[in-house]
Design an enzyme around this catalytic site. Structure first.
Site, PDB file in Angstrom:
ATOM      1  N   THR A 174       0.815  -1.212   0.000  1.00 58.86           N
ATOM      2  CA  THR A 174       0.000   0.000   0.000  1.00 58.86           C
ATOM      3  C   THR A 174       0.845   1.257   0.000  1.00 58.86           C
ATOM      4  O   THR A 174       0.451   2.277  -0.570  1.00 58.86           O
ATOM      5  CB  THR A 174      -0.941  -0.002   1.223  1.00 58.86           C
ATOM      6  OG1 THR A 174      -1.833  -1.121   1.124  1.00 58.86           O
ATOM      7  CG2 THR A 174      -1.757   1.267   1.322  1.00 58.86           C
TER       8      THR A 174
ATOM      9  N   SER B  97       1.429  -7.357  -0.698  1.00 58.07           N
ATOM     10  CA  SER B  97       2.185  -8.317   0.119  1.00 58.07           C
ATOM     11  C   SER B  97       1.459  -9.642   0.288  1.00 58.07           C
ATOM     12  O   SER B  97       2.076 -10.640   0.661  1.00 58.07           O
ATOM     13  CB  SER B  97       2.536  -7.712   1.485  1.00 58.07           C
ATOM     14  OG  SER B  97       1.388  -7.555   2.297  1.00 58.07           O
TER      15      SER B  97
ATOM     16  N   THR C   7       1.408  -4.176   4.275  1.00 57.87           N
ATOM     17  CA  THR C   7       1.126  -4.463   5.684  1.00 57.87           C
ATOM     18  C   THR C   7       0.515  -5.833   5.926  1.00 57.87           C
ATOM     19  O   THR C   7       0.584  -6.346   7.035  1.00 57.87           O
ATOM     20  CB  THR C   7       0.197  -3.393   6.279  1.00 57.87           C
ATOM     21  OG1 THR C   7      -1.046  -3.387   5.562  1.00 57.87           O
ATOM     22  CG2 THR C   7       0.838  -2.019   6.220  1.00 57.87           C
TER      23      THR C   7
END
Length: 328
Positions: A17, A64, A98
């Site tokens: 992000t 991720s 994250t």
């Protein structure tokens, strides 16, 4: 050699992000992660030039959730090579999504044996958002990385002004800039415009896989989530498929249901290495005889996802149950 008097850092970009882009500035949920290159992230925070001379390398540029073992292998190799090759390098900062940031941080904690800081940083809002948190997070991560206080602390995560240990940190919310916490123990410290505030580093930080050479293919380790009457075919199917390890996300303090225990008892072949974590998000899992007899090792305070990382490396290193238990 550079003529700059500033400390030198390596920034490894992996996407997420913090490198995300949306169609407008008020879009916080609908955006594409891993779009902006690491060099562009660096240029978007010109104040970083006051802190360090930063070299940027793009390891990946993905959400991720889409990281693979190949990405992990490349990241670990690059961090090890950079620290070994350049004694004047101050440390490494890694920009990361994250969703799985805590797993990558824990992986590096178990593998990187160097007192210089390795920091991971991400964002909860895309780079194009109004009040994006990525630029300040990145600035503060570099601020920590060049500070003497960060040396010897192991792998760190910097988010929303807090400095967390890779051992403890976890994502606890789907939204909001304060989505990362260290349950039970709290963060190691914080960073602000007054400086870096960290407790003194431990002198005996264990790095159990410091000399492990990551082999391909990686072992297959599954996570099973405890719930009321889980599917009866799931455990036998995984064992029949030859899975190398299992992590049970037990209810309560790592409890397995009678069904799950029976599935392990009824299995006639060898059982893989297995860890027993919990789904509560906080608190330890202790030794219990009924589970030990089935070959289950308690994961202590490790989350299921961190228990899986530990199990992956333990399998790669050829550890047995007793050796695995000694690492918890």
């Amino acid at each position: 050699m550079s003529g700059s008097s500033l400390p030198r850092l390596l920034l490894l970009a992996t996407g997420g992000t913090i490198a995300g882009r949306a169609s407008d500035v008020i879009s916080l949920n609908h955006y594409s992660a891993g779009v902006i290159a690491g060099e562009e992230l660096l240029q978007s925070v010109p104040q970083l030039k006051q802190l360090a001379e930063i070299e940027v390398e793009q390891i990946a540029n993905v959400d991720s959730a889409d990281l693979t073992f190949a990405h992990w292998q490349r990241l670990v190799t690059r961090v090890r090579e950079a620290l070994a090759a350049d004694p004047d390098l101050c440390g490494v900062v890694i920009t990361h999504g994250t969703n799985t940031l805590e797993e990558t941080a824990w992986l590096l904690q178990l593998l990187i044996n160097d007192p210089r800081p390795v920091l991971l940083v991400g964002a909860m809002r895309p780079a194009t958002a109004l009040s994006a948190d990525g630029p300040l997070n990145l600035f503060q991560a570099v601020q920590v990385a060049v500070s003497p206080e960060a040396c010897g602390q192991g792998v760190l995560v910097v988010m929303d002004g807090w400095i967390h240990s890779a051992c403890e940190v976890t994502k606890v919310a789907t939204q909001g800039v304060g989505a990362f916490e260290s349950p039970d123990v709290g963060p190691l410290g914080w960073v602000d415009d007054a400086g870096v505030h960290l407790t003194p580093a431990r002198s005996d930080r264990p790095v159990p896989f410091a000399h492990l050479q990551l082999a391909e293919p990686w072992p297959q380790v599954a996570i099973l989530h405890g719930c009321v009457e889980p599917p009866s075919a799931l455990i036998p199917a995984l064992l029949s498929a030859g899975v190398h390890g299992l992590v049970f996300t037990g209810t309560g303090a790592g409890q397995l249901s009678a069904h799950e225990r029976r599935a392990l008892e009824d299995w006639t072949g060898p059982l893989p290495l297995m860890l027993r974590a919990n789904r509560c998000g906080s608190g330890p899992v202790h030794h219990r005889g009924q589970f030990a007899r089935l070959g289950l090792v308690p994961a202590g305070r490790l989350s299921p996802q961190k228990a899986r990382v530990l199990l992956l490396l333990a399998l790669m290193a050829g550890l047995d149950r007793a050796q695995l238990a000694d690492l918890i």
